[in-house]
Write a protein that holds these residues in place. Structure first.
Motif, mmCIF file in Angstrom:
data_model
loop_
_atom_site.group_PDB
_atom_site.id
_atom_site.type_symbol
_atom_site.label_atom_id
_atom_site.label_comp_id
_atom_site.label_asym_id
_atom_site.label_seq_id
_atom_site.Cartn_x
_atom_site.Cartn_y
_atom_site.Cartn_z
ATOM 1 N N THR A 31 0.826 -1.199 0.000
ATOM 2 C CA THR A 31 0.000 0.000 0.000
ATOM 3 C C THR A 31 0.866 1.256 0.000
ATOM 4 O O THR A 31 0.632 2.194 -0.760
ATOM 5 C CB THR A 31 -0.935 0.010 1.225
ATOM 6 O OG1 THR A 31 -1.754 -1.155 1.185
ATOM 7 C CG2 THR A 31 -1.811 1.240 1.231
ATOM 8 N N LYS A 32 1.887 1.283 0.839
ATOM 9 C CA LYS A 32 2.785 2.432 0.882
ATOM 10 C C LYS A 32 3.514 2.604 -0.440
ATOM 11 O O LYS A 32 3.704 3.719 -0.925
ATOM 12 C CB LYS A 32 3.780 2.274 2.021
ATOM 13 C CG LYS A 32 3.178 2.471 3.412
ATOM 14 C CD LYS A 32 4.251 2.391 4.476
ATOM 15 C CE LYS A 32 3.664 2.668 5.851
ATOM 16 N NZ LYS A 32 4.699 2.586 6.911
ATOM 17 N N TYR A 33 3.924 1.491 -1.003
ATOM 18 C CA TYR A 33 4.612 1.550 -2.294
ATOM 19 C C TYR A 33 3.688 2.121 -3.366
ATOM 20 O O TYR A 33 4.078 2.993 -4.150
ATOM 21 C CB TYR A 33 5.084 0.159 -2.691
ATOM 22 C CG TYR A 33 5.552 0.064 -4.122
ATOM 23 C CD1 TYR A 33 6.796 0.575 -4.494
ATOM 24 C CD2 TYR A 33 4.752 -0.514 -5.104
ATOM 25 C CE1 TYR A 33 7.231 0.510 -5.803
ATOM 26 C CE2 TYR A 33 5.176 -0.587 -6.415
ATOM 27 C CZ TYR A 33 6.424 -0.075 -6.758
ATOM 28 O OH TYR A 33 6.841 -0.146 -8.058
ATOM 29 N N GLU A 34 2.452 1.608 -3.380
ATOM 30 C CA GLU A 34 1.493 2.096 -4.364
ATOM 31 C C GLU A 34 1.203 3.575 -4.161
ATOM 32 O O GLU A 34 1.048 4.321 -5.135
ATOM 33 C CB GLU A 34 0.198 1.281 -4.271
ATOM 34 C CG GLU A 34 0.362 -0.145 -4.743
ATOM 35 C CD GLU A 34 -0.866 -0.997 -4.471
ATOM 36 O OE1 GLU A 34 -0.888 -2.151 -4.919
ATOM 37 O OE2 GLU A 34 -1.795 -0.491 -3.795
ATOM 38 N N LYS A 57 1.789 9.108 -6.086
ATOM 39 C CA LYS A 57 2.259 10.488 -5.889
ATOM 40 C C LYS A 57 3.282 10.861 -6.949
ATOM 41 O O LYS A 57 3.284 11.976 -7.476
ATOM 42 C CB LYS A 57 2.852 10.645 -4.492
ATOM 43 C CG LYS A 57 1.820 10.629 -3.377
ATOM 44 C CD LYS A 57 2.483 10.795 -2.018
ATOM 45 C CE LYS A 57 1.447 10.771 -0.899
ATOM 46 N NZ LYS A 57 2.084 10.902 0.438
ATOM 47 N N TYR A 58 4.173 9.925 -7.252
ATOM 48 C CA TYR A 58 5.198 10.168 -8.265
ATOM 49 C C TYR A 58 4.558 10.431 -9.626
ATOM 50 O O TYR A 58 4.930 11.366 -10.341
ATOM 51 C CB TYR A 58 6.131 8.957 -8.335
ATOM 52 C CG TYR A 58 7.205 9.050 -9.384
ATOM 53 C CD1 TYR A 58 8.356 9.796 -9.157
ATOM 54 C CD2 TYR A 58 7.081 8.383 -10.594
ATOM 55 C CE1 TYR A 58 9.350 9.884 -10.112
ATOM 56 C CE2 TYR A 58 8.068 8.466 -11.562
ATOM 57 C CZ TYR A 58 9.204 9.215 -11.311
ATOM 58 O OH TYR A 58 10.169 9.304 -12.272
ATOM 59 N N LYS A 59 3.564 9.605 -9.975
ATOM 60 C CA LYS A 59 2.878 9.784 -11.257
ATOM 61 C C LYS A 59 2.117 11.098 -11.299
ATOM 62 O O LYS A 59 2.122 11.794 -12.320
ATOM 63 C CB LYS A 59 1.907 8.616 -11.493
ATOM 64 C CG LYS A 59 2.591 7.296 -11.814
ATOM 65 C CD LYS A 59 1.556 6.212 -12.049
ATOM 66 C CE LYS A 59 2.200 4.893 -12.436
ATOM 67 N NZ LYS A 59 1.192 3.818 -12.643
ATOM 68 N N SER A 60 1.445 11.436 -10.189
ATOM 69 C CA SER A 60 0.623 12.653 -10.177
ATOM 70 C C SER A 60 1.485 13.901 -10.337
ATOM 71 O O SER A 60 1.070 14.871 -10.968
ATOM 72 C CB SER A 60 -0.187 12.736 -8.884
ATOM 73 O OG SER A 60 0.656 12.889 -7.756
ATOM 74 N N ARG A 61 2.709 13.870 -9.771
ATOM 75 C CA ARG A 61 3.604 15.028 -9.926
ATOM 76 C C ARG A 61 3.954 15.240 -11.392
ATOM 77 O O ARG A 61 3.975 16.376 -11.873
ATOM 78 C CB ARG A 61 4.869 14.831 -9.093
ATOM 79 C CG ARG A 61 4.638 14.874 -7.585
ATOM 80 C CD ARG A 61 5.953 14.962 -6.845
ATOM 81 N NE ARG A 61 5.756 14.814 -5.400
ATOM 82 C CZ ARG A 61 6.025 13.716 -4.726
ATOM 83 N NH1 ARG A 61 6.507 12.654 -5.357
ATOM 84 N NH2 ARG A 61 5.824 13.664 -3.425
ATOM 85 N N TRP A 62 4.246 14.158 -12.087
ATOM 86 C CA TRP A 62 4.577 14.282 -13.503
ATOM 87 C C TRP A 62 3.350 14.611 -14.335
ATOM 88 O O TRP A 62 3.428 15.341 -15.321
ATOM 89 C CB TRP A 62 5.231 12.993 -14.013
ATOM 90 C CG TRP A 62 6.661 12.890 -13.595
ATOM 91 C CD1 TRP A 62 7.193 12.124 -12.595
ATOM 92 C CD2 TRP A 62 7.766 13.610 -14.149
ATOM 93 N NE1 TRP A 62 8.541 12.314 -12.492
ATOM 94 C CE2 TRP A 62 8.933 13.216 -13.430
ATOM 95 C CE3 TRP A 62 7.893 14.550 -15.169
ATOM 96 C CZ2 TRP A 62 10.192 13.731 -13.723
ATOM 97 C CZ3 TRP A 62 9.159 15.062 -15.456
ATOM 98 C CH2 TRP A 62 10.287 14.654 -14.745
ATOM 99 N N GLU A 63 2.196 14.068 -13.950
ATOM 100 C CA GLU A 63 0.964 14.363 -14.687
ATOM 101 C C GLU A 63 0.604 15.837 -14.597
ATOM 102 O O GLU A 63 0.000 16.402 -15.509
ATOM 103 C CB GLU A 63 -0.188 13.502 -14.154
ATOM 104 C CG GLU A 63 -0.074 12.031 -14.565
ATOM 105 C CD GLU A 63 -1.133 11.169 -13.898
ATOM 106 O OE1 GLU A 63 -1.869 11.698 -13.028
ATOM 107 O OE2 GLU A 63 -1.217 9.975 -14.238
#
Length: 215
Positions: A29-32, A37-43
């Motif tokens: 869950t933490k990894y996901e 969060k990583y994807k949303s920053r780039w999005e």
């Protein structure tokens, strides 16, 4: 073998399995969450709209991309590349503009059309040419020129009308906006204050443009 001891051992084994499973699930869950969060920053870096603008001190034509954000998307940040024909110079020139827009409110006319009665903001642009400079070249005395010839700061006001596409007909974009703006830059404003003989057409620039809302 004692029955009670066997049951206790099985309980301990089940408890250990449960703890291992829980820890693994918690780790996933933490990894996901980190991945999301990583994807949303780039999005967030993906432009939400594209623009084309005619005039406005940015070049004859300018093409740009931008981002909508804030409550009701009342803020926009745009980045433009413009083209200035050679006119009486040897070659054409390229400009770069960073623009900040503020739209205080919108008025929906019907399900297809909305108005933005007031837009305002500022932008800064520069020209890519070694004949323009940020500070006085050595051949000029200090403070010979008080303004840079390479960079201009602008303010503007304008209005917009937006045409919304029905959801069932959406293809490449969500809506199209036509806008116009009246703008002036730091150099024009200073000249206008110090020279009453100048007309509004000497220090105000009229520009037109289209905004293509992707999402």
């Amino acid at each position: 073998m004692n029955t009670n001891l066997w049951i206790s051992k099985n309980k301990i084994s089940l408890l250990i399995l449960f703890l291992v499973f829980s820890l693994n699930t918690l780790g996933q869950t933490k990894y996901e969450e980190r991945v999301d969060k990583y994807k949303s920053r780039w999005e967030n870096l993906i432009p939400t709209h594209q623009k084309i603008q005619y005039a406005g001190g940015m070049g004859l034509f300018s093409l740009g991309v931008g981002w909508d954000y804030g409550k009701n998307n009342q803020w926009e940040t745009d980045a433009f590349l413009g083209f200035l024909p050679r006119y009486n110079t040897k070659r054409g020139k390229v400009t770069f503009t960073l623009k900040q827009n503020f739209i205080p409110w919108k008025k929906r006319i019907n399900h297809r059309i909305s108005l933005e009665p007031l837009t305002t903001g500022m932008y800064v642009n520069t020209i890519f040419d070694n004949k323009f400079w940020m500070s006085n070249p050595d051949k000029y005395p200090n403070n010979y020129y008080t303004f840079s010839t390479k960079m201009r700061f602008w303010i503007f006001v304008g209005q917009r009308i937006t045409f919304h596409f029905p959801e069932e007909k959406l293809r490449r974009m969500k809506e199209v906006t036509f806008f116009y703006e009246l703008s002036s830059c730091d150099l024009y404003i200073v000249n206008a204050v110090g020279n009453s003989s100048l007309k509004p057409t000497d220090y105000l620039k009229l520009s037109f443009g289209l905004k293509f809302q992707i999402f």
